[in-house]
Design an enzyme around this catalytic site. Structure first.
Site, short mmCIF file in Angstrom:
data_model
loop_
_atom_site.label_atom_id
_atom_site.label_comp_id
_atom_site.label_asym_id
_atom_site.label_seq_id
_atom_site.Cartn_x
_atom_site.Cartn_y
_atom_site.Cartn_z
N HIS A 18 0.85 -1.20 0.00
CA HIS A 18 0.00 0.00 0.00
C HIS A 18 0.88 1.24 0.00
CE1 HIS A 18 0.77 0.67 4.26
NE2 HIS A 18 0.34 -0.54 4.56
N HIS A 21 3.89 1.75 2.36
CA HIS A 21 5.13 1.09 1.94
C HIS A 21 5.80 1.91 0.83
CE1 HIS A 21 2.63 -2.66 3.06
NE2 HIS A 21 3.37 -2.33 4.10
N CYS A 126 1.54 -10.32 20.12
CA CYS A 126 0.68 -9.74 19.09
C CYS A 126 1.18 -10.25 17.75
CB CYS A 126 0.71 -8.22 19.10
SG CYS A 126 -0.11 -7.51 17.64
N CYS A 129 2.20 -7.46 15.19
CA CYS A 129 3.54 -6.87 15.42
C CYS A 129 4.61 -7.93 15.31
CB CYS A 129 3.68 -6.29 16.82
SG CYS A 129 2.64 -4.91 17.19
N CYS A 143 -3.03 -5.06 22.26
CA CYS A 143 -1.83 -4.50 21.63
C CYS A 143 -1.95 -2.98 21.58
CB CYS A 143 -1.67 -5.07 20.22
SG CYS A 143 -0.44 -4.17 19.28
N HIS A 146 -2.05 -2.17 17.59
CA HIS A 146 -3.15 -2.66 16.75
C HIS A 146 -4.48 -2.78 17.47
CE1 HIS A 146 0.50 -4.02 14.64
NE2 HIS A 146 -0.19 -3.69 13.57
N LYS A 294 -2.93 5.53 11.12
CA LYS A 294 -1.88 4.88 10.33
C LYS A 294 -2.53 3.96 9.30
CE LYS A 294 2.14 1.95 10.50
NZ LYS A 294 2.20 0.53 10.73
N LYS A 297 -2.42 -2.59 7.14
CA LYS A 297 -3.27 -3.62 6.57
C LYS A 297 -4.22 -4.18 7.60
CE LYS A 297 0.68 -5.09 4.86
NZ LYS A 297 1.75 -5.72 4.11
N1 MSP Z 1 8.87 -6.73 8.13
C1 MSP Z 1 9.05 -5.65 9.04
C2 MSP Z 1 10.36 -4.93 8.78
C3 MSP Z 1 11.58 -5.78 8.88
S1 MSP Z 1 13.02 -4.90 8.48
C4 MSP Z 1 14.24 -5.88 8.89
C5 MSP Z 1 7.91 -4.67 8.89
N2 MSP Z 1 7.21 -4.74 7.76
S2 MSP Z 1 5.92 -3.83 7.39
O1 MSP Z 1 5.52 -4.26 6.09
O2 MSP Z 1 4.95 -3.92 8.42
O3 MSP Z 1 6.41 -2.35 7.38
C6 MSP Z 1 7.49 -1.98 6.62
C7 MSP Z 1 7.68 -0.49 6.61
O4 MSP Z 1 6.54 0.15 6.05
C8 MSP Z 1 7.89 0.11 8.01
O5 MSP Z 1 9.03 0.96 7.99
C9 MSP Z 1 6.65 0.94 8.20
O6 MSP Z 1 6.88 2.11 8.95
C10 MSP Z 1 6.28 1.29 6.77
N3 MSP Z 1 4.88 1.66 6.73
C11 MSP Z 1 3.78 0.86 6.86
N4 MSP Z 1 2.69 1.66 6.92
C12 MSP Z 1 3.07 2.96 6.90
C13 MSP Z 1 2.43 4.18 6.78
N5 MSP Z 1 1.14 4.29 6.87
N6 MSP Z 1 3.18 5.28 6.58
C14 MSP Z 1 4.53 5.23 6.38
N7 MSP Z 1 5.17 4.10 6.47
C15 MSP Z 1 4.51 2.99 6.99
O7 MSP Z 1 7.70 -3.87 9.79
#
Ligand code: MSP
Length: 510
Positions: A18, A21, A126, A129, A143, A146, A294, A297
């Protein structure tokens, strides 16, 4: 010229990518592109985090094997990054054999150094997380991130002696004041460390979807414990020591603020335990919020935010690749939270892209077409615009250098503003053809040439198109910026093309 190794977090493959990311990945991409432009030898790593309970659960819900599910979802991340013109050099998947090899070697080094032991773990877990909470750190058994009920778990686990690293970490922070930026996030990390470090459970027997523990085959490593090591896998840890020595000292991790503890406390301690220096820098970013929430997903699944509306691929179809990249980089200071909205994109698009940049290129190419015979005149070496350009160049460079894409674009846009003002002052559309008009148009073309170079990390496609329209050969990134971003290099006589509007104005919803 130096080296620059930049990484994004590896994304969980429990669902599709999304725009949250995309935010992180686009920032990393622009920084990588900037460093290539200054001539740094650059490596840009992104990828997917494919182990753990959350991913195993998602696979089961979709009736697929974990491997089939991760293959499918990891590919969607690649598609999203292709759609956003992301120039990664390596895409790592934690289910790859190279990663298993590095993880096992890295953790065996920690084990051999005496920092891993066996004990019983009891805690509140959780799954979203992939992390444990204590009753105190939870929100009354839920959590704190979440909001979902935590599950009580008890397992015999292998533990990492994180508690042994408190002093060494504090000392490391002291000696490396720029290890974590921005400062507010550094302080957050420091307060985690000062608050006392508990040993962490690093293996699981309750699931089998993970990297096997080499010295105890009933266990797999806890997903975070394997995931962090991806940054070393990609530079050959355990396989090519020279490669590690080459890249590790210039490593920069770009991460979201909720994973500070893992990257700024656990990870440097793990590196120390394995006998390696910690990474050189962690740059933390905030969250994109939709209506103050935030974009996650899990929340979407619980009915909070409709992510189907904000998939990166859909956004690029609607607004174009470079406008979305520009919005993500320009709207929010890296480190702060930002609001994401369609209205916000439309406003930025219309003001910065259509009215400023697009209008500048259209005005100049039109007048050159009608009054200079379609050939670009030479810029003046002494021009009031030159001073503006030199200021913008140095501010843009400084901002990219301090991981501030927003500030860099602001500085570049000041040159666009100054050039539009210069045109308004001289009103070349009212002037007769001749040397005076040529001088104004040559200056404006030169400013546009510089803008194309400076905005190329953010808008690579647009930069190339502008370059082409003002009749230049090659591309704005062919030479290092110190050589190319010097006033006075526009090639006089180049064929200038008006073309379609670069950014046709969008209707705003209001
Ligand atoms: N898999 C772990 C990271 C492991 S790194 C060794 C993880 N994955 S995640 O898919 O949940 O998130 C990855 C990144 O996406 C995080 O840095 C997170 O902050 C970012 N984002 C997810 N949603 C976000 C927003 N809404 N806004 C900005 N970035 C955010 O955590």
């Amino acid at each position: 010229m130096g080296r620059f190794y930049i990484t994004t977090p590896i994304y969980y493959v429990n669902d599709a990518p999304h725009v949250g990311h995309a935010y992180c990945t686009v920032n990393a991409d622009a920084l990588a592109r900037w460093h290539r432009l200054i001539g740094d030898e650059t490596k840009f790593l992104t990828g997917t985090d494919e182990h753990g309970q959350k991913v195993a659960d998602a696979a089961e819900q979709h009736g697929l094997s974990a491997q089939d599910w991760t293959n499918q979802t990891s590919a969607r991340f690649r598609e999203a990054w292709d759609a956003l013109d992301i120039s990664y050099d390596d895409f790592i998947r934690t289910t790859e054999p190279r990663h298993y090899e590095s993880v096992q070697k890295f953790l065996t080094a920690i084990y051999d150094n005496g920092y891993i032991y066996k004990d019983v773990y009891k805690g509140l877990y959780c799954v979203s997380c992939e992390d444990y909470f204590t009753l105190e750190s939870s929100d009354e058994g839920r959590c704190p991130i979440h909001g979902r009920a935590l599950t009580e778990m008890e397992e015999e686990n292998w533990f990492f002696r994180l508690s042994a690293f408190q002093d060494r970490l504090l000392e490391y922070y002291e000696r490396h004041p720029e290890f974590v930026t921005p400062e507010t996030k550094r302080n957050e990390a420091l307060s985690f460390i000062k608050g006392g470090l508990h040993d962490i459970s690093i293996t699981r027997t309750s699931i089998s979807w993970g990297v096997p523990v080499p010295w105890d085959d009933r266990h797999v490593f806890y997903v975070w414990y394997d995931a962090l090591i991806n940054y070393l896998t990609a530079i050959g840890y355990g396989r090519d020591d020279d490669e590690v020595d080459t890249w590790w000292p210039s490593s920069h991790h770009l991460i979201g603020k909720e994973i500070i503890r893992f990257h700024c406390v656990w990870w440097p301690a793990m590196c120390m335990a394995a006998g390696l220096e910690p990474p050189s820098h962690v740059q933390v970013h905030g969250w994109l919020l939709v209506g103050g929430q935030k974009l996650s997903k899990t929340m979407a699944a619980e009915g909070g935010v409709r992510l189907s509306d904000i998939a990166p691929v859909q956004l690029t179809n609607e607004f174009g690749i470079d406008p979305i990249r520009y919005y993500l980089l320009r709207e929010t200071i890296l480190g702060n939270d930002g609001d994401f909205s369609h209205e916000g994109i439309t406003l930025r698009y219309n003001s910065d892209l259509a009215n400023n940049l697009g209008n500048l290129v259209a005005r100049v190419t039109t007048v050159v077409g009608s009054k200079c015979g379609g050939r670009g005149p030479a810029p003046q070496m002494q021009s009031p615009l030159r001073t503006e350009a030199e200021m913008a160049i140095s501010e843009t460079k400084a901002a990219w250098g301090r991981f501030a894409p927003q500030g860099a674009l602001e500085a570049t846009w000041r040159l666009i503003g100054a050039t539009n003002a210069y045109l308004e002052e001289h009103a070349p559309w009212k002037m007769e053809p001749g040397p005076e008009l040529d001088a104004v148009m040559g200056d404006a073309l030169e400013a546009i040439r510089l803008v194309a170079i400076l905005c190329s990390p953010a808008m690579p496609g647009v930069a190339v198109e502008i370059w082409r329209r003002i009749g230049l050969s090659g591309s704005p990134t062919d030479r290092v910026v110190d050589e190319s971003a010097q006033w006075g290099q526009y090639s006089a006589g180049a064929p200038v093309e008006k073309g379609e509007p670069l950014f046709p104005r969008m209707k705003s919803d209001e």
